[in-house]
Write a protein that holds these residues in place. Structure first.
Motif, mmCIF file in Angstrom:
data_model
loop_
_atom_site.group_PDB
_atom_site.id
_atom_site.type_symbol
_atom_site.label_atom_id
_atom_site.label_comp_id
_atom_site.label_asym_id
_atom_site.label_seq_id
_atom_site.Cartn_x
_atom_site.Cartn_y
_atom_site.Cartn_z
ATOM 1 N N MET A 1 0.832 -1.203 0.000
ATOM 2 C CA MET A 1 0.000 0.000 0.000
ATOM 3 C C MET A 1 0.867 1.253 0.000
ATOM 4 N N LEU A 2 1.944 1.251 0.801
ATOM 5 C CA LEU A 2 2.844 2.405 0.870
ATOM 6 C C LEU A 2 3.544 2.616 -0.463
ATOM 7 N N ARG A 3 3.939 1.499 -1.120
ATOM 8 C CA ARG A 3 4.613 1.603 -2.418
ATOM 9 C C ARG A 3 3.699 2.219 -3.468
ATOM 10 N N VAL A 4 2.437 1.822 -3.450
ATOM 11 C CA VAL A 4 1.475 2.377 -4.405
ATOM 12 C C VAL A 4 1.254 3.856 -4.161
ATOM 13 N N LEU A 5 1.135 4.239 -2.882
ATOM 14 C CA LEU A 5 0.942 5.653 -2.550
ATOM 15 C C LEU A 5 2.151 6.491 -2.945
ATOM 16 N N LEU A 6 3.352 5.938 -2.718
ATOM 17 C CA LEU A 6 4.568 6.667 -3.104
ATOM 18 C C LEU A 6 4.658 6.832 -4.620
ATOM 19 N N GLU A 7 4.273 5.771 -5.346
ATOM 20 C CA GLU A 7 4.282 5.871 -6.806
ATOM 21 C C GLU A 7 3.325 6.966 -7.271
ATOM 22 N N LYS A 8 2.170 7.038 -6.640
ATOM 23 C CA LYS A 8 1.191 8.084 -6.970
ATOM 24 C C LYS A 8 1.774 9.468 -6.705
ATOM 25 N N GLU A 9 2.444 9.643 -5.546
ATOM 26 C CA GLU A 9 2.993 10.949 -5.186
ATOM 27 C C GLU A 9 4.092 11.381 -6.155
ATOM 28 N N PHE A 10 4.969 10.443 -6.513
ATOM 29 C CA PHE A 10 6.059 10.786 -7.431
ATOM 30 C C PHE A 10 5.528 11.119 -8.819
ATOM 31 N N LEU A 11 4.557 10.347 -9.288
ATOM 32 C CA LEU A 11 3.981 10.645 -10.598
ATOM 33 C C LEU A 11 3.285 11.999 -10.596
ATOM 34 N N GLN A 12 2.567 12.272 -9.519
ATOM 35 C CA GLN A 12 1.881 13.557 -9.403
ATOM 36 C C GLN A 12 2.883 14.704 -9.365
ATOM 37 N N PHE A 13 4.001 14.494 -8.665
ATOM 38 C CA PHE A 13 5.034 15.527 -8.563
ATOM 39 C C PHE A 13 5.708 15.759 -9.919
ATOM 40 N N LEU A 14 6.081 14.681 -10.608
ATOM 41 C CA LEU A 14 6.814 14.803 -11.863
ATOM 42 C C LEU A 14 5.946 15.345 -12.994
ATOM 43 N N ARG A 15 4.649 15.103 -12.931
ATOM 44 C CA ARG A 15 3.756 15.600 -13.973
ATOM 45 C C ARG A 15 3.379 17.061 -13.780
ATOM 46 N N ASP A 16 3.669 17.575 -12.602
ATOM 47 C CA ASP A 16 3.364 18.983 -12.353
ATOM 48 C C ASP A 16 4.276 19.847 -13.230
ATOM 49 N N PRO A 17 3.735 20.824 -13.951
ATOM 50 C CA PRO A 17 4.577 21.626 -14.855
ATOM 51 C C PRO A 17 5.499 22.611 -14.133
ATOM 52 N N PHE A 18 5.269 22.818 -12.827
ATOM 53 C CA PHE A 18 6.016 23.861 -12.113
ATOM 54 C C PHE A 18 6.965 23.312 -11.050
ATOM 55 N N LEU A 19 6.507 22.361 -10.224
ATOM 56 C CA LEU A 19 7.272 21.944 -9.041
ATOM 57 C C LEU A 19 8.656 21.385 -9.358
ATOM 58 N N PRO A 20 8.829 20.448 -10.316
ATOM 59 C CA PRO A 20 10.186 19.937 -10.564
ATOM 60 C C PRO A 20 11.170 21.029 -10.972
ATOM 61 N N LYS A 21 10.701 22.002 -11.751
ATOM 62 C CA LYS A 21 11.575 23.103 -12.143
ATOM 63 C C LYS A 21 11.936 23.966 -10.946
ATOM 64 N N MET A 22 10.942 24.212 -10.076
ATOM 65 C CA MET A 22 11.195 25.055 -8.914
ATOM 66 C C MET A 22 12.211 24.425 -7.970
ATOM 67 N N VAL A 23 12.136 23.101 -7.816
ATOM 68 C CA VAL A 23 13.048 22.407 -6.902
ATOM 69 C C VAL A 23 14.502 22.561 -7.346
ATOM 70 N N ILE A 24 14.737 22.709 -8.642
ATOM 71 C CA ILE A 24 16.096 22.888 -9.145
ATOM 72 C C ILE A 24 16.472 24.364 -9.219
ATOM 73 N N VAL A 25 15.598 25.176 -9.800
ATOM 74 C CA VAL A 25 15.924 26.590 -10.046
ATOM 75 C C VAL A 25 15.950 27.395 -8.756
ATOM 76 N N PHE A 26 15.007 27.148 -7.849
ATOM 77 C CA PHE A 26 14.912 27.932 -6.612
ATOM 78 C C PHE A 26 16.189 27.854 -5.765
ATOM 79 N N PRO A 27 16.700 26.660 -5.434
ATOM 80 C CA PRO A 27 17.951 26.631 -4.660
ATOM 81 C C PRO A 27 19.145 27.223 -5.392
ATOM 82 N N MET A 28 19.178 27.077 -6.729
ATOM 83 C CA MET A 28 20.286 27.659 -7.477
ATOM 84 C C MET A 28 20.257 29.183 -7.399
ATOM 85 N N MET A 29 19.072 29.774 -7.526
ATOM 86 C CA MET A 29 18.954 31.224 -7.439
ATOM 87 C C MET A 29 19.309 31.721 -6.040
ATOM 88 N N VAL A 30 18.824 31.010 -5.025
ATOM 89 C CA VAL A 30 19.106 31.416 -3.645
ATOM 90 C C VAL A 30 20.599 31.362 -3.358
#
Length: 367
Positions: free
Chosen positions: A3-32
């Motif tokens: 059950m935990l593996r399925v939920l984690l897969e859902k969270e990662f897919l949801q995160f990676l499909r987001d058009p903004f969050l993956p870019k922010m995670v890389i660009v935001f710390p670099m800018m800071v």
């Protein structure tokens, strides 16, 4: 575990499909890490200086030359009229006036005292006071140099200053560990809260509520994604600190990652608690913003805790970032080890247990 593996897969897919969050995670710390250490600095440079030279001798010209050659000062002019320089000080065009008296070189050769006068603008207290101290050192060093060249006795220096752990007094070395902490607060605190509340607004969380998914598994799946993202961001920030600024921990990486692991648990649990008590995205944003501002302003990120009023210092003991800041700066600059900082680690562990237990208990499945 399935059950935990399925939920984690859902969270990662949801995160990676987001058009903004993956870019922010890389660009935001670099800018800071690339911009903030240069602009958030308490180092005072380019102090505006006006010189009133009433002596017009080799000694006075040497002082002017030393001031003009330093990047700590910006020389705005040389005159023999103190009134002109004073008006420039009053209008804010200059920060400090250096007045060299008539007969200064002659008095220096005779060993008598004719003092150089330094007047600072007290409106900008930081720039004025530090500029005055810088100029005092510059003028004193120049006078000592002139005396040595003319065969005189160099002045006695009763105090020798040694800056331990940060010999150059670079303020960015003090700020870079703090910026890493700010990144973890934003990534592992804000994002889990917004993630959960967005599911509430979209209605997708209702689909989870009608399944056999337990409170523990739901909360753990939400947090684990941002734990991983938090460590990626911290590693990227440390790498940039080394490549761009040449700053590497004087202590062990293990001590830093252990503290980061505890702090990530604290902030992600805190973010879930905030989300559990929020019905809309705006509620979550304003609630988190309120506490993040307290964390940043009162935990020692920007100003020392010791400079705060006594009542404010007591409040900081219930702020988790205070302990992580102490660990990061001690490990980075002093090379401290776990045994030196075990109280801070214990405090973070206590906050991690508190907030994550609260996160699980405060989540209510409602159909």
């Amino acid at each position: 575990m399935r059950m935990l593996r399925v939920l984690l897969e859902k969270e990662f897919l949801q995160f990676l499909r987001d058009p903004f969050l993956p870019k922010m995670v890389i660009v935001f710390p670099m800018m800071v890490m690339l911009v903030f250490p240069w602009v958030t600095t308490m180092d005072v440079r380019h102090v505006g200086v006006s010189v009133v030279d009433n002596d017009r001798t080799e000694a006075s010209r040497r002082i002017v030359q030393k001031i003009g050659a330093s990047d700590y000062y910006t020389l705005h002019g040389i005159s023999d009229d103190f009134g002109v320089s004073l008006r420039a000080l009053e209008t804010g065009d200059v920060d400090v006036i250096v007045e060299i008296p008539d007969g200064f070189e002659e008095a220096l050769a005779e060993g008598s005292s004719k003092r150089v006068s330094i007047s600072a603008n007290g409106v900008n207290a930081m720039k004025g006071s530090l500029g005055m101290q810088y100029l005092l050192q510059t003028v004193s060093a120049t006078i000592a140099e002139l005396q040595r060249e003319r065969g005189g006795e160099p002045p006695t220096v009763p105090v020798v200053v040694q800056n331990r752990y940060n010999p150059t007094l670079e303020y960015r070395y003090y700020m870079i560990p703090a910026l890493m902490i700010m990144l973890l607060i934003m990534i592992t605190g804000f994002l889990p809260a917004l993630n959960i509340v967005s599911e509430k607004e979209k209605g997708t969380i209702e689909q989870i509520n009608v399944t056999p998914v337990s409170q523990f598994h739901f909360t753990l799946a939400k947090l684990m994604l941002y734990w991983i993202v938090g460590f990626v961001v911290l590693t990227l920030a440390m790498l940039l600190g080394w490549i761009v600024y040449g700053l590497v921990p004087a202590g062990s990486f293990g001590a830093i990652y252990l503290a980061a692991m505890l702090f990530v648990l604290v902030m992600s649990g805190f973010g879930v608690v905030a989300a559990n008590y929020s019905s809309t995205m705006m509620q979550a944003i304003f609630g988190m913003f309120f506490f993040v501002m307290i964390f940043i302003l009162m935990s020692g990120l920007l100003t020392p805790v010791e400079s705060m009023p006594e009542w404010a210092q007591r409040i900081t003991f219930v702020l988790p970032p205070r302990y992580f800041i102490g660990i990061m700066r001690a490990v980075y600059l002093k090379g401290a080890v776990f045994t030196d900082l075990w109280r801070d680690y214990a405090a973070l562990a206590g906050f991690a247990v508190l907030f994550n237990t609260w996160a699980v208990l405060s989540y209510r499945k409602q159909v």
